[in-house]
Enzyme design. Sequence first.
Site, PDB file in Angstrom:
ATOM      1  N   GLU A  19      29.046   1.873 -20.442  1.00 43.15           N
ATOM      2  CA  GLU A  19      27.638   1.795 -19.912  1.00 43.15           C
ATOM      3  C   GLU A  19      27.814   1.782 -18.504  1.00 43.15           C
ATOM      4  O   GLU A  19      27.685   0.726 -17.610  1.00 43.15           O
ATOM      5  CB  GLU A  19      27.450   0.196 -20.598  1.00 43.15           C
ATOM      6  CG  GLU A  19      27.138   0.374 -22.008  1.00 43.15           C
ATOM      7  CD  GLU A  19      26.570  -0.805 -22.628  1.00 43.15           C
ATOM      8  OE1 GLU A  19      27.009  -1.986 -22.175  1.00 43.15           O
ATOM      9  OE2 GLU A  19      25.805  -1.109 -23.530  1.00 43.15           O
ATOM     10  N   ASP A  26      26.326  -2.304 -32.237  1.00 41.62           N
ATOM     11  CA  ASP A  26      26.375  -3.428 -31.202  1.00 41.62           C
ATOM     12  C   ASP A  26      25.847  -4.779 -31.712  1.00 41.62           C
ATOM     13  O   ASP A  26      24.701  -5.179 -31.526  1.00 41.62           O
ATOM     14  CB  ASP A  26      25.519  -3.109 -30.043  1.00 41.62           C
ATOM     15  CG  ASP A  26      25.984  -4.061 -28.844  1.00 41.62           C
ATOM     16  OD1 ASP A  26      26.763  -4.614 -29.105  1.00 41.62           O
ATOM     17  OD2 ASP A  26      24.983  -3.584 -27.877  1.00 41.62           O
ATOM     18  N   GLU A  34      22.520 -12.392 -29.213  1.00 42.34           N
ATOM     19  CA  GLU A  34      21.655 -11.254 -28.428  1.00 42.34           C
ATOM     20  C   GLU A  34      20.638 -10.751 -29.242  1.00 42.34           C
ATOM     21  O   GLU A  34      19.521 -10.526 -28.860  1.00 42.34           O
ATOM     22  CB  GLU A  34      22.795 -10.364 -27.834  1.00 42.34           C
ATOM     23  CG  GLU A  34      21.964  -9.203 -27.182  1.00 42.34           C
ATOM     24  CD  GLU A  34      22.853  -8.246 -26.299  1.00 42.34           C
ATOM     25  OE1 GLU A  34      24.275  -8.375 -26.567  1.00 42.34           O
ATOM     26  OE2 GLU A  34      22.474  -7.282 -25.722  1.00 42.34           O
TER      27      GLU A  34
HETATM   28  O1  GCW Z   1      25.561  -5.679 -26.334  1.00 47.27           O
HETATM   29  C1  GCW Z   1      25.578  -4.910 -25.285  1.00 47.27           C
HETATM   30  C2  GCW Z   1      24.865  -5.917 -24.043  1.00 47.27           C
HETATM   31  C3  GCW Z   1      25.401  -5.676 -22.856  1.00 47.27           C
HETATM   32  C4  GCW Z   1      27.017  -5.899 -22.820  1.00 47.27           C
HETATM   33  C5  GCW Z   1      27.525  -4.643 -23.502  1.00 47.27           C
HETATM   34  C6  GCW Z   1      28.998  -4.904 -23.850  1.00 47.27           C
HETATM   35  C7  GCW Z   1      28.217  -7.109 -21.321  1.00 47.27           C
HETATM   36  O2  GCW Z   1      23.367  -5.526 -24.321  1.00 47.27           O
HETATM   37  O3  GCW Z   1      24.944  -6.687 -22.059  1.00 47.27           O
HETATM   38  O4  GCW Z   1      27.649  -5.907 -21.504  1.00 47.27           O
HETATM   39  O5  GCW Z   1      27.079  -4.828 -24.955  1.00 47.27           O
HETATM   40  O6  GCW Z   1      29.475  -5.509 -24.870  1.00 47.27           O
HETATM   41  O7  GCW Z   1      29.856  -4.663 -22.988  1.00 47.27           O
END
Ligand code: GCW
Length: 667
Positions: free
Chosen positions: A274, A353, A381
């Site tokens: 990311e 995720d 989340e």
């Molecule tokens: O779930 C996603 C989140 C990001 C997060 C990323 C990760 C810290 O939306 O906010 O970043 O995973 O786990 O690195």
Amino acid sequence: KQLTSYRAWLQYQPILNQDYISDIKAQFSKISVADENEIISSCITELSVALKEMVGFTPVVDYQHTHKVGLHLTINKALPEEAYQLNESQKVLRLSGGSSRALLYGTFHLLRLIQRQAQLSDLNITEQPKNPVRMINHWDDMDGSVERGYAGRSFFYEDYQFIQDRQRIQDYARLLSSVGINALTINNVNVHQKETELITDTYLKEVSQTSDIFNQYGITMYLSINYAAPIEIGGLNTADPLDEGVKRFWQDTVANVYQAVPRLGGFLVKADSENRPGPFTYGRNHAEGANMLAEAIKPFGGKVIWRCFVYDCKQDWRDRKTDRARAAYDHFMPLDGQFADNVILQIKNGPMDFQVREPVSPLIGGLAKTNQFLEFQIAQEYLGQQRHLVYLIPQWKEVLEFDTYAKGEGTKVKDVVSGEVFNNKVAGIVAVSNVGRDYNWTGHTFAQLNLYGYGRLIWNPDLTAEEIALEWIEQTFGLNKSVVDAIGAMVMPSWQAYENYTSPLGIGWMVNVNHHYGPNIDGYEYMAWGTYHFADRDGLGVDRTIKSGTGYIGQYHEANSKYYEELESCPDELLLFFHHVPYTYQLKSGKTVIQHIYDTHFKGVEQVEAMIKIWNEVSEHIDEQRHHDVKARLEHQLWSAKEWRDIINTYFYRKSGIADQHNRTIY
Ligand code: GCW
């Protein structure tokens, strides 16, 4: 005086049962201790505070071990380091532990028993944690915000400074050690400009003070670092792990860090993920990237925890070959065996995720020659962001009980991540924190249960979700049977309820972009993040089969890949994760996919209505603040669940043109 809600499960409310009080007085009026150190003094402080509040007296502490009756704390080196025993006979209660930390865990165990008014006579308990490392990751930023934080701002930082009042951190350390947590990171894995400086003299003094607080409670602190630190704070023009200047930068930096914080556990790294920097920029792989850091930190006994959340977040939605679910395995499996022995790969529980339903990541049970941590997310989340009541332990238990078949039948995730199956040097479980500056730590009071339960579950994965909930409820809300039963009835079906009213059959997502709250079915459908449902007028789901799809299923050991590949065996709840099927496809439940979607969405809302009814019925037995706050959140949850229900049902009704068999309202 602290608010009831602030105390979470360490309520220490006065006990009213006189007989019980006199027993406790007899057993605890004298405490004798063989050793003295900071962790043992945490034990004594906790016992003193708790006994004073629960039974109204302060024990006499004797460091010479002369008392013949009372509580005796001793270290027994014959026990494993974190194991403890509790025995009672002839008016002596003995707590012995393999280390001071074990004594602290035993102390909290005793206090838990007293809060629940358990009998202590003839006690005979031996406890040892299943997982060696039991960790929390904070996603706190130094400006005071918390990435994916749903419980107020950070209690570590504000305005790029450490918060000077450390009471809150100390109370947090108590909460964590009371459930056996022994490690944590205090800053976000996304390490921005200022946080990059946490490993410099700008902040090291305060890093060290923070570490000291956690150490008193047996918790080892780690820092998240920026892979590009050599460029950002080292004045170099590269962060190439094979560059001599880069190696020297890290060796010098690590030496300086450990001089200031000798008990630091090490570093956590999110690299090439990311938009974070990493070794890929220099044509190096992740073993080369991690091993360079591992070598620098090794002389200090430090560890490098390296995240496997590596995938292409700029993919073209038109590209039907790339499958995000494959990414972690594709990147890391070829490197199995190449990582240094103080490197640990940190793997999210599922391949995507933290969705409400995902299969287990095939890397777990895949990697056979690499230390690994399993990563959960306590922060909700994608599970209602601590505005919805969702008890996560049932979900995590399914993950831990999953059979990877790594060494034939019966190779469960819980035995792989504990290090037992592959004899790993370092092993354990990590989770993303759900706490913040809110008066009750977690936003939703019931989200405290997920933090509590996380600690208890990874200490002993064989505890049931019911047992864990019961422990938390009795400590947090007291022993009134109607309250205990009511809360149990609310929490137990809550994960299922959330799954019912949100995205169906393992497909996931369908949320609003960026903040991830609330329904938006096509929110990510034409985006670069690799999270699609492919719904059209005939059907939906992602074909991840070996024969016609992305081949993701081929990453599992054979028994599992066969199981998921064939429609006949693939379990309903993950059907759309693995297969693209017509709306009229008949599930094992006997329903069609479309009818299942309608039915579960109506049911999910009814389940939330039932929770509200139960909660209202016990209002008189619960303090007003907690009752009122939970009630408000439940009402919001109901509104949100209806929004999910109606948007999902309407969307699929319009796509498919197939009516609900029961003629309920769909728009
Ligand atoms: O779930 C996603 C989140 C990001 C997060 C990323 C990760 C810290 O939306 O906010 O970043 O995973 O786990 O690195």
